[in-house]
Design an enzyme around this catalytic site. Structure first.
Site, mmCIF file in Angstrom:
data_model
loop_
_atom_site.group_PDB
_atom_site.id
_atom_site.type_symbol
_atom_site.label_atom_id
_atom_site.label_comp_id
_atom_site.label_asym_id
_atom_site.label_seq_id
_atom_site.Cartn_x
_atom_site.Cartn_y
_atom_site.Cartn_z
ATOM 1 N N VAL A 250 -1.153 -5.541 4.356
ATOM 2 C CA VAL A 250 -1.253 -4.263 3.628
ATOM 3 C C VAL A 250 -1.574 -4.463 2.149
ATOM 4 O O VAL A 250 -1.856 -3.490 1.451
ATOM 5 C CB VAL A 250 0.028 -3.397 3.728
ATOM 6 N N LYS A 251 -1.528 -5.690 1.670
ATOM 7 C CA LYS A 251 -1.735 -5.926 0.236
ATOM 8 C C LYS A 251 -3.241 -5.971 -0.078
ATOM 9 O O LYS A 251 -4.057 -5.601 0.742
ATOM 10 C CB LYS A 251 -1.003 -7.204 -0.186
ATOM 11 N N ILE A 252 -3.602 -6.449 -1.257
ATOM 12 C CA ILE A 252 -4.983 -6.294 -1.736
ATOM 13 C C ILE A 252 -5.971 -7.177 -0.970
ATOM 14 O O ILE A 252 -7.044 -6.734 -0.578
ATOM 15 C CB ILE A 252 -5.063 -6.577 -3.259
#
Ligand SMILES: *Cc1c(COP(=O)(O)O)cnc(C)c1O
Length: 385
Positions: free
Chosen positions: A187-189
């Site tokens: 879900v992060k960058i």
């Protein structure tokens, strides 16, 4: 279901992993060095240590600065539990600094007040772990200045903020801190499935973190207590862990980083679009003063039931039922049963507690289409109407 966040994997990412599978190295090979080199360049920092999660990176960062029993580490409640757990895993005590009600990041005035009180009481923190919440950098210059004045270390939890900048500095450059830590959770960058990385300007911290990543083992002649007895020789000089990232994951990370600017551009576009589309909706939108600096991991609105005519709970349930994967970031860490068991109670960080009761993260990820975003806005409007 439109999730609150998700990865964006393309054919080049898949090829990068497949090529690694066909290579000689599945782990401890050349891809790790490539991922670390890419971060050193991007963050304009001399050292990077890739590991199997941000949680691991936070843990070895705390170990590397020497945090242990009898020490105190401060972080914020508005974060994932790992930002506090890393200190507990070293045997240190944890305390929490309240947040700024506008940015949802650590409040520098609250930090300063707490430092003054700690000095008077004779129990200073060994380290402070500010969190760049939602991708927005904390005021690192101010925190760095306090670190100089009061003599504590700074470990940035930059899990949300790969690619973010602050005052012209890339987050991770460690200009005003000792270590910065990134997460590569999906879900992060950018993602490596699971993965994390620590950056630092301090060669001793970098070497120690690299050693702790691999059982506390070294082959560096400088650190051997006996002379090198042959090519096989190594020494375990302290107690470490196996926190290694695989080459499969590192290759995925390198491939993902090639699209980092594209990811950031699309996140910023979607944020500007939310800001326009929600202008007349009775919720509090996030500050977008740093739209070009934040990495925009999250887009968090606040629901004041008086103004919205609905509680956050009602809105969450209605949107989930309509297939919109809204989420709450975060439940205050000090109110988790584990931390309550250590004596923390409601009222310890009132701003973070008030924020947490009203916060709702709307879906935001680079592969999100305008049509998907329109649907989120229309479901939100319908639920409030
Ligand atoms: C995701 C996250 C972590 C933990 O990252 P992992 O890579 O899953 O271990 C730590 N801190 C914050 C603020 C996070 O959002």
């Amino acid at each position: 279901m439109i999730p609150y966040g998700r990865q964006w994997i393309d054919e080049a990412d898949i090829q990068a992993v497949v090529e690694t599978l066909r290579s000689d190295w599945l782990t401890q090979g050349p891809a790790i060095g490539r991922l670390e080199a890419a971060f050193k360049e991007r963050c304009r920092v001399p050292h990077a240590v890739a590991v199997n999660s941000a949680t691991s990176a936070l843990h070895i960062a705390c170990l590397a600065i020497g945090a242990g029993p009898g020490d105190l580490v401060w972080t914020v409640p508005n974060t994932f539990v790992a930002s506090a757990n890393c200190a507990r895993l070293c045997g240190a005590d944890v305390d929490f600094v309240d947040i700024d009600p506008r940015t949802y990041n650590i409040s520098v005035p609250a930090l300063e007040r707490k430092l003054r009180a700690a000095k008077a009481a004779g129990r200073m923190p060994k380290a402070v772990i500010p969190v760049h919440f939602s991708g927005r950098a904390t005021d690192q210059e101010a925190i760095g200045a306090l670190a100089q004045d009061y003599g504590f270390r700074v470990i940035e939890d930059a899990s949300h903020s790969v690619g973010a900048t602050h005052a012209g500095e890339p987050v991770g450059s460690c200009r005003w801190s000792d270590v910065a830590v990134f997460s590569f959770h999906p879900v992060k960058i950018v993602t490596t499935a699971e993965g994390g990385l620590a950056t630092t300007r301090d060669v001793a911290l970098a070497e120690r973190m690299a050693r702790l990543r691999t059982h506390g083992i070294t082959r560096d002649p400088q650190h051997l207590s006996h002379k090198d007895e042959g090519g096989w020789y190594y020494e375990q000089v302290e107690l470490g862990l196996n926190y290694r990232l695989t080459d499969l994951q590192a290759a995925l990370g390198v491939s993902q980083l090639r699209r980092l600017d594209q990811f950031l551009r699309r996140r910023r576009e979607l944020v500007a679009r939310y800001d326009r589309l929600l202008k007349d909706v009775p919720v509090t939108r996030p500050l977008i003063d740093v739209i070009e600096e934040s990495a925009w991991h999250l887009y968090v609105i606040r629901i004041d039931p008086q103004r919205a005519g609905k509680t956050r709970r009602e809105l969450y349930d209605a949107m989930r039922a309509a297939g919109i994967g809204v989420q709450v970031h975060y439940i205050p860490v000090h109110l988790q049963p584990y931390y309550r068991g250590l004596g923390f109670e409601p009222g310890h960080c009132p701003e973070a507690e008030r924020y947490s009761e009203e916060a709702l993260s709307l879906p935001l990820y680079p592969a999100m289409s305008d049509a998907e975003q329109d649907r989120v806005v229309s479901v939100l409007g319908g639920a409030l109407g």
